[in-house]
Every structure is written in C-alpha cells, then in structure tokens.
Design a protein around this motif. Sequence first.
Motif, short mmCIF file in Angstrom:
data_model
loop_
_atom_site.label_atom_id
_atom_site.label_comp_id
_atom_site.label_asym_id
_atom_site.label_seq_id
_atom_site.Cartn_x
_atom_site.Cartn_y
_atom_site.Cartn_z
N ALA A 122 0.84 -1.21 0.00
CA ALA A 122 0.00 0.00 0.00
C ALA A 122 0.87 1.26 0.00
CB ALA A 122 -0.92 -0.01 1.21
N LYS A 123 1.99 1.22 0.73
CA LYS A 123 2.91 2.36 0.75
C LYS A 123 3.54 2.59 -0.62
CE LYS A 123 4.05 1.59 5.61
NZ LYS A 123 5.07 1.04 6.55
N VAL A 124 3.87 1.50 -1.30
CA VAL A 124 4.44 1.62 -2.64
C VAL A 124 3.42 2.25 -3.59
CG1 VAL A 124 5.21 0.30 -4.65
CG2 VAL A 124 6.10 -0.26 -2.38
N ARG A 125 2.15 1.82 -3.50
CA ARG A 125 1.12 2.41 -4.36
C ARG A 125 0.96 3.90 -4.07
NH1 ARG A 125 -1.39 -2.65 -3.21
NH2 ARG A 125 -2.63 -1.73 -1.53
N LYS A 126 1.09 4.28 -2.79
CA LYS A 126 1.00 5.70 -2.42
C LYS A 126 2.14 6.50 -3.04
CE LYS A 126 -0.35 9.30 0.01
NZ LYS A 126 -1.61 10.00 -0.29
N ILE A 127 3.35 5.96 -2.98
CA ILE A 127 4.52 6.65 -3.57
C ILE A 127 4.31 6.82 -5.08
CG2 ILE A 127 6.98 6.37 -4.09
CD1 ILE A 127 7.15 4.85 -1.34
N ARG A 183 2.42 13.71 3.80
CA ARG A 183 1.87 13.05 2.61
C ARG A 183 1.88 11.53 2.76
NH1 ARG A 183 1.94 16.16 -2.33
NH2 ARG A 183 2.61 18.30 -1.96
N LYS A 184 2.25 11.07 3.96
CA LYS A 184 2.27 9.63 4.28
C LYS A 184 3.18 8.84 3.35
CE LYS A 184 -2.39 9.76 6.26
NZ LYS A 184 -1.87 9.99 7.62
N THR A 197 10.75 2.61 2.67
CA THR A 197 10.26 1.76 1.58
C THR A 197 10.70 2.31 0.23
OG1 THR A 197 8.34 1.03 2.87
CG2 THR A 197 8.17 0.88 0.47
N MET A 198 10.59 3.61 0.05
CA MET A 198 10.98 4.23 -1.21
C MET A 198 12.46 3.99 -1.51
SD MET A 198 10.63 8.27 -2.30
CE MET A 198 11.90 8.86 -1.15
N ALA A 233 1.47 6.83 -6.72
CA ALA A 233 0.35 7.71 -7.01
C ALA A 233 0.74 9.18 -6.88
CB ALA A 233 -0.81 7.39 -6.06
N LEU A 234 1.67 9.47 -5.97
CA LEU A 234 2.11 10.86 -5.81
C LEU A 234 2.97 11.33 -6.98
CD1 LEU A 234 3.03 11.00 -2.02
CD2 LEU A 234 1.23 12.28 -3.16
N GLY A 235 3.54 10.38 -7.71
CA GLY A 235 4.37 10.74 -8.86
C GLY A 235 5.77 11.20 -8.49
N ILE A 236 6.33 10.61 -7.44
CA ILE A 236 7.71 10.94 -7.07
C ILE A 236 8.65 10.39 -8.14
CG2 ILE A 236 9.54 10.56 -5.38
CD1 ILE A 236 7.41 10.49 -3.22
N GLU A 237 9.51 11.25 -8.65
CA GLU A 237 10.40 10.87 -9.75
C GLU A 237 11.84 10.76 -9.27
OE1 GLU A 237 9.78 14.01 -12.53
OE2 GLU A 237 7.96 13.11 -13.38
N GLU A 238 12.57 9.82 -9.84
CA GLU A 238 13.98 9.65 -9.53
C GLU A 238 14.83 10.31 -10.61
OE1 GLU A 238 15.11 5.61 -8.91
OE2 GLU A 238 13.46 5.19 -7.51
N HIS A 239 15.88 10.99 -10.15
CA HIS A 239 16.83 11.61 -11.08
C HIS A 239 18.24 11.19 -10.70
CE1 HIS A 239 19.10 14.45 -13.47
NE2 HIS A 239 19.63 14.97 -12.37
N ARG A 240 18.91 10.48 -11.59
CA ARG A 240 20.29 10.07 -11.34
C ARG A 240 21.22 11.25 -11.62
NH1 ARG A 240 22.98 4.23 -12.60
NH2 ARG A 240 25.05 4.67 -11.78
#
Length: 390
Positions: free
Chosen positions: A187-192, A291-292, A297-298, A194-201
Amino acid sequence: MTTCSTGVPLGSRELAVTLCRDPRQFAALEEPWNRLLKRCPTATPFQSHAWVHSWWLSYGREGRLRILLVRRAGELVGVAALMLVHRPLPLLVPLGGSITDYFDVLVDERYAAEVVPALARGLHQAARGAVVDLREVRPGAAVEALAEAWPGSVDTLADSACAEFPVVPFDELVKRMPSAGAQRTRAKVRKIDALGIEEHRVSEHEVPETVRTLLRLHEKQWRGRGVTPEHLRPRFAEHLTRATRRMVRAGDARLTEFRLDGQVVAATVTLMSPGLSGGYLYGADPDLRTRKVDVATMLLRHEARHAQAEGRGVLSLLRGSEPYKNHWRPETVVNRRFLLARASHSPLLRLHGSQVTGRERAVSARREALPAARDWRNRINEWRADGARR
C-alpha cells in the motif's frame, strides 16, 4: 628489489614491498590503485582510491600516513591503507576512520598466495612498536588471510552489525515480511507511485549541489533527534562531495534525487563495488510525513532495483541495527576487529585489547544500570524508526 624514492623498502625477494608516507605519492596512485581494486573480489567501495584519498585530505594528519604497497614486476598487486595514531598507545589504523563502514586490504586475486605473506611481513616490519588495529572487517575479507599469515600475536573482537539482503526483485524482499506487514508495504508503494515521485540520477557535475541538498535534508530530518555530529561538519561535506564526484565518474557511486512537483524532497548516495551495493547516507524532507510517504520503503525499493539491474552480489544497509531495518528481516552480518602485534604474547596487544573491551563493557554497564539512560535510548531509536518509516 625495486622501489621508489618516496617509499621505504621492506624485505621481500620476490616482490617489491614499500611503505608510502608521502601524500603526493598517495595522490599519484589513483590509476594503478583502481586497477588493483577491480582484481580484488573482497574489496568494498570504501577501499577505492577516491574514498580513502578524499578521507585523507579531510581528516589526515601530517606525518601519520602509512600505506603498505606491494608490486610485482612494477604492477601494484597489494595495498594496506593505514595511518599512525596515538590513543594513547601507538596504533596503525585504517584510513577512513569512523565514517567508513568496511575495511579491507587489497590483494590481487591472481597472486594472492604471494601477496598476502608479503603484506604480512611488510606490515609486521612497519608496525615497529605499534599495534595494528583493523576495525570493521567484513566476513570473508582479505584481512582474514592476512591475520592467518601474521607472524606475531593476533586477537579478534566483534565489531559493528550490518544489515544485508540478497539481490532479488523488490517484491521478493516484501515477501520476507509477515503477511500483514507485506500488505502495508504494498500500500505504501502504491501511495509513492500515485504521488508521482520521480527519480533523477545525478551526473558528476551535479554532485556538489546535490550533496549540499542531501546534507541539508539530512540535518532537517534528524533535527532534535540525535543527528550524527560529524555529518554536520564542513570537513565531512568536503569529503563526501569530493569522494562522491570521483566515484560517480568511475561508476563506483550513484547519487539520486527524488523529486515531487519539481522539488527535491529526498536524496541518497549509494556506494558500489562488484560484490556489494550499499546505501551510505540519505536526506529526506520531513514534510513527506504529511503526505504519508514511507521513505524507508521508497529507498529500499530504489536500492533493490538498481542492485539487481547492475548485478551486484549483496545489497547492504551498512552499519547499524535501527528498528526500521529489522522490519525487512535482513541478514545480520557482524564485522570483526583484528588486533595484530609484532611479538608473540605481546603485552602491548593485551593492554590495548583490555582497553577496548573495558570501554565496551563500561558503556554496556552504564546502559543497563541506568534505566533512564536506557529509556532515552529506546525513545531515540523509536523516533529514528518513526522518522525513517514516515
């Protein structure tokens, strides 16, 4: 026996063994050092030239450098990166200090049978009246073979505990948890997502700015909750920036920003070797809690994905037994501390060993004898776990 003008020759007929005390020679060793690093299967990222040389520039003291070098036909095939300290006894200790999670000597696997005894003999001669105190030695490290070849006294103690995971898909790590915990994690992964957090290397040239951001977020997330003081000091920032930039260039580190609505809300630095990928340090905006977002987990999902894609052997959360790590049911791997002295039954070794164990026992006794101190320790651990989970 061949040697160089800046080294002190140490006895070996088959190999050239020298003791480097010159910081300029140390700086010039980057290319042969890194070639050797690739031929040493037990090496961790903390044995890279970028890490230890950067550490020396920030933390070293003039006149204390002691790096044992072994060459075969001019090729660097062995290294023990040490420095001399007095605490108050004379000790040879690893470069890297308390901010380094693993220590090892570098041994070219092609010539290990020759190099390990040469390192042992050379180090035995270089130690003179000092005890060689090698901390944070990971199980299976080349130091174990060095200790077996050591001609004097050897003692070993337990050191820090590290949390490690197999390199498998993230969902396999989730399945290691109890079913209720696994459900919450999904559920936490789905929340992350859904928020649209993006990774940038982060590229090499972006490293200085991102490290500043990471350390600012790190201080913010731990404010009032027992941040490690060294992480706030300018010398640490200088070292982390310099080392990370060089390691990103060489492919030995990954610096990642996590962005939400265009803003950097978290950043993490991962150090890598062929056999290991380790999450070294991260910073996260405490506003993510509202934002929970479960930061642990992320980050673990991020580390697991990349460790698998890059074919690393082990995914490590490095030193520390913080409660949030244990929720994932990692394997606990205990580092060892090797104490080596020149003479058999060395009184100096016994004295230093008794000082080490005495300090450890005193700390444990204070914690157990004072309920208030124990309660505060538990509260701090709970706060840290809460901050990491939220």
